[in-house]
Design a protein around this motif. Structure first.
Motif, PDB file in Angstrom:
ATOM      1  N   THR A   3       0.826  -1.196   0.000  1.00 19.83           N
ATOM      2  CA  THR A   3       0.000   0.000   0.000  1.00 19.83           C
ATOM      3  C   THR A   3       0.864   1.251   0.000  1.00 19.83           C
ATOM      4  OG1 THR A   3      -1.675  -1.213   1.232  1.00 19.83           O
ATOM      5  CG2 THR A   3      -1.879   1.169   1.188  1.00 19.83           C
ATOM      6  N   ALA A   4       1.943   1.245   0.777  1.00 18.99           N
ATOM      7  CA  ALA A   4       2.842   2.400   0.809  1.00 18.99           C
ATOM      8  C   ALA A   4       3.467   2.619  -0.565  1.00 18.99           C
ATOM      9  CB  ALA A   4       3.923   2.197   1.867  1.00 18.99           C
ATOM     10  N   SER A   5       3.843   1.576  -1.238  1.00 20.99           N
ATOM     11  CA  SER A   5       4.411   1.711  -2.586  1.00 20.99           C
ATOM     12  C   SER A   5       3.373   2.262  -3.556  1.00 20.99           C
ATOM     13  CB  SER A   5       4.911   0.362  -3.094  1.00 20.99           C
ATOM     14  OG  SER A   5       5.923  -0.128  -2.275  1.00 20.99           O
ATOM     15  N   PHE A   6       2.131   1.801  -3.421  1.00 23.88           N
ATOM     16  CA  PHE A   6       1.062   2.290  -4.281  1.00 23.88           C
ATOM     17  C   PHE A   6       0.800   3.776  -4.036  1.00 23.88           C
ATOM     18  CE2 PHE A   6      -3.497   3.090  -4.959  1.00 23.88           C
ATOM     19  CZ  PHE A   6      -3.544   2.855  -6.326  1.00 23.88           C
ATOM     20  N   VAL A   7       0.793   4.192  -2.764  1.00 20.85           N
ATOM     21  CA  VAL A   7       0.553   5.601  -2.436  1.00 20.85           C
ATOM     22  C   VAL A   7       1.707   6.472  -2.936  1.00 20.85           C
ATOM     23  CG1 VAL A   7       0.255   7.248  -0.534  1.00 20.85           C
ATOM     24  CG2 VAL A   7      -0.956   5.083  -0.497  1.00 20.85           C
ATOM     25  N   LYS A   8       2.941   5.985  -2.838  1.00 24.77           N
ATOM     26  CA  LYS A   8       4.083   6.737  -3.370  1.00 24.77           C
ATOM     27  C   LYS A   8       3.972   6.896  -4.880  1.00 24.77           C
ATOM     28  CE  LYS A   8       7.395   5.328   0.149  1.00 24.77           C
ATOM     29  NZ  LYS A   8       8.594   4.527   0.416  1.00 24.77           N
ATOM     30  N   LEU A  10       1.173   6.821  -6.631  1.00 26.71           N
ATOM     31  CA  LEU A  10       0.054   7.730  -6.856  1.00 26.71           C
ATOM     32  C   LEU A  10       0.473   9.185  -6.643  1.00 26.71           C
ATOM     33  CD1 LEU A  10      -2.988   8.097  -7.407  1.00 26.71           C
ATOM     34  CD2 LEU A  10      -3.343   7.896  -4.933  1.00 26.71           C
ATOM     35  N   ALA A  11       1.319   9.434  -5.642  1.00 22.21           N
ATOM     36  CA  ALA A  11       1.797  10.787  -5.391  1.00 22.21           C
ATOM     37  C   ALA A  11       2.589  11.313  -6.586  1.00 22.21           C
ATOM     38  CB  ALA A  11       2.666  10.806  -4.130  1.00 22.21           C
ATOM     39  N   HIS A  12       3.450  10.480  -7.141  1.00 21.41           N
ATOM     40  CA  HIS A  12       4.232  10.916  -8.294  1.00 21.41           C
ATOM     41  C   HIS A  12       3.356  11.132  -9.525  1.00 21.41           C
ATOM     42  CE1 HIS A  12       7.556   9.431  -5.794  1.00 21.41           C
ATOM     43  NE2 HIS A  12       8.260  10.352  -6.424  1.00 21.41           N
ATOM     44  N   VAL A  13       2.358  10.275  -9.697  1.00 22.93           N
ATOM     45  CA  VAL A  13       1.443  10.427 -10.838  1.00 22.93           C
ATOM     46  C   VAL A  13       0.658  11.731 -10.708  1.00 22.93           C
ATOM     47  CG1 VAL A  13      -0.632   9.479 -11.915  1.00 22.93           C
ATOM     48  CG2 VAL A  13       1.290   7.980 -11.370  1.00 22.93           C
ATOM     49  N   LEU A  14       0.162  12.026  -9.506  1.00 27.53           N
ATOM     50  CA  LEU A  14      -0.572  13.273  -9.303  1.00 27.53           C
ATOM     51  C   LEU A  14       0.302  14.495  -9.527  1.00 27.53           C
ATOM     52  CD1 LEU A  14      -2.866  12.562  -6.230  1.00 27.53           C
ATOM     53  CD2 LEU A  14      -3.529  12.923  -8.592  1.00 27.53           C
ATOM     54  N   LEU A  15       1.535  14.446  -9.087  1.00 29.47           N
ATOM     55  CA  LEU A  15       2.448  15.564  -9.311  1.00 29.47           C
ATOM     56  C   LEU A  15       2.692  15.763 -10.797  1.00 29.47           C
ATOM     57  CD1 LEU A  15       4.355  17.698  -8.072  1.00 29.47           C
ATOM     58  CD2 LEU A  15       6.146  15.963  -8.151  1.00 29.47           C
ATOM     59  N   GLY A  16       2.981  14.691 -11.494  1.00 32.11           N
ATOM     60  CA  GLY A  16       3.221  14.788 -12.938  1.00 32.11           C
ATOM     61  C   GLY A  16       1.990  15.253 -13.693  1.00 32.11           C
ATOM     62  N   ALA A  17       0.813  14.714 -13.323  1.00 31.92           N
ATOM     63  CA  ALA A  17      -0.419  15.111 -14.006  1.00 31.92           C
ATOM     64  C   ALA A  17      -0.758  16.571 -13.744  1.00 31.92           C
ATOM     65  CB  ALA A  17      -1.567  14.213 -13.554  1.00 31.92           C
ATOM     66  N   GLY A  18      -0.541  17.026 -12.516  1.00 27.95           N
ATOM     67  CA  GLY A  18      -0.826  18.421 -12.196  1.00 27.95           C
ATOM     68  C   GLY A  18       0.074  19.380 -12.951  1.00 27.95           C
ATOM     69  N   ILE A  19       1.346  19.069 -13.010  1.00 27.85           N
ATOM     70  CA  ILE A  19       2.272  19.926 -13.748  1.00 27.85           C
ATOM     71  C   ILE A  19       1.989  19.860 -15.242  1.00 27.85           C
ATOM     72  CG2 ILE A  19       4.699  20.243 -14.362  1.00 27.85           C
ATOM     73  CD1 ILE A  19       5.377  19.479 -11.469  1.00 27.85           C
ATOM     74  N   TRP A  44       1.356  15.933  -3.513  1.00 29.36           N
ATOM     75  CA  TRP A  44       2.496  15.017  -3.520  1.00 29.36           C
ATOM     76  C   TRP A  44       3.085  14.904  -2.117  1.00 29.36           C
ATOM     77  CZ3 TRP A  44       7.674  16.007  -2.400  1.00 29.36           C
ATOM     78  CH2 TRP A  44       8.553  14.966  -2.687  1.00 29.36           C
ATOM     79  N   LEU A  45       3.272  16.052  -1.456  1.00 28.10           N
ATOM     80  CA  LEU A  45       3.860  16.047  -0.115  1.00 28.10           C
ATOM     81  C   LEU A  45       2.974  15.301   0.881  1.00 28.10           C
ATOM     82  CD1 LEU A  45       6.129  17.091   1.747  1.00 28.10           C
ATOM     83  CD2 LEU A  45       4.694  19.094   2.155  1.00 28.10           C
ATOM     84  N   VAL A  46       1.680  15.559   0.851  1.00 26.19           N
ATOM     85  CA  VAL A  46       0.766  14.904   1.791  1.00 26.19           C
ATOM     86  C   VAL A  46       0.744  13.397   1.558  1.00 26.19           C
ATOM     87  CG1 VAL A  46      -1.674  14.672   2.410  1.00 26.19           C
ATOM     88  CG2 VAL A  46      -0.653  16.934   2.207  1.00 26.19           C
ATOM     89  N   LEU A  47       0.651  12.986   0.307  1.00 26.92           N
ATOM     90  CA  LEU A  47       0.623  11.545   0.028  1.00 26.92           C
ATOM     91  C   LEU A  47       1.936  10.867   0.396  1.00 26.92           C
ATOM     92  CD1 LEU A  47      -1.367  11.399  -3.313  1.00 26.92           C
ATOM     93  CD2 LEU A  47      -2.083  10.600  -1.067  1.00 26.92           C
ATOM     94  N   ARG A  48       3.050  11.523   0.154  1.00 26.18           N
ATOM     95  CA  ARG A  48       4.344  10.948   0.541  1.00 26.18           C
ATOM     96  C   ARG A  48       4.431  10.795   2.064  1.00 26.18           C
ATOM     97  NH1 ARG A  48       8.244   8.489  -2.408  1.00 26.18           N
ATOM     98  NH2 ARG A  48       9.636   9.240  -0.806  1.00 26.18           N
TER      99      ARG A  48
END
Length: 96
Positions: A3-8, A10-19, A44-48
């Motif tokens: 789950t931690a790997s999945f959340v990490k 997801l955080a990177h995907v959200l950062l990339g998608a937002g930018i 990204w920070l909150v999810l990490r």
């Protein structure tokens, strides 16, 4: 742990998608552009942080279970050793 790997991820995907959305759909230098970039970075920070906290809790729980197992094993060893000493003393007392 997965789950931690999945959340990490997801955080990177959200950062990339937002930018990506900020660069391609908003004019650079405007307030909505920077709000989108800042919002993506905040997500990204909150999810990490959530992923790190989850991973730490998993490791603490695992270590606690290992410690309890070792304590139980050492208690059983101490009981067996004291029983063996008791048996030797009983044999010595009966032999006299």
């Amino acid at each position: 742990m997965r789950t931690a790997s999945f959340v990490k991820l997801l955080a990177h995907v959200l950062l990339g998608a937002g930018i990506f959305m900020a660069v391609f759909f908003l004019r650079m230098g405007t307030l909505p552009f920077w709000m989108m970039v800042l919002g993506s970075a905040a997500c990204w920070l909150v999810l990490r942080l959530l992923a790190i906290m989850g991973q730490l809790l998993f490791e603490i729980r695992h270590d606690f279970a290992r410690i309890l197992t070792n304590m139980e094993r050492s208690g059983q060893y101490a009981n067996a050793l004291s029983q063996e000493v008791r048996d030797l003393l009983d044999e010595k007392a009966k032999g006299q």
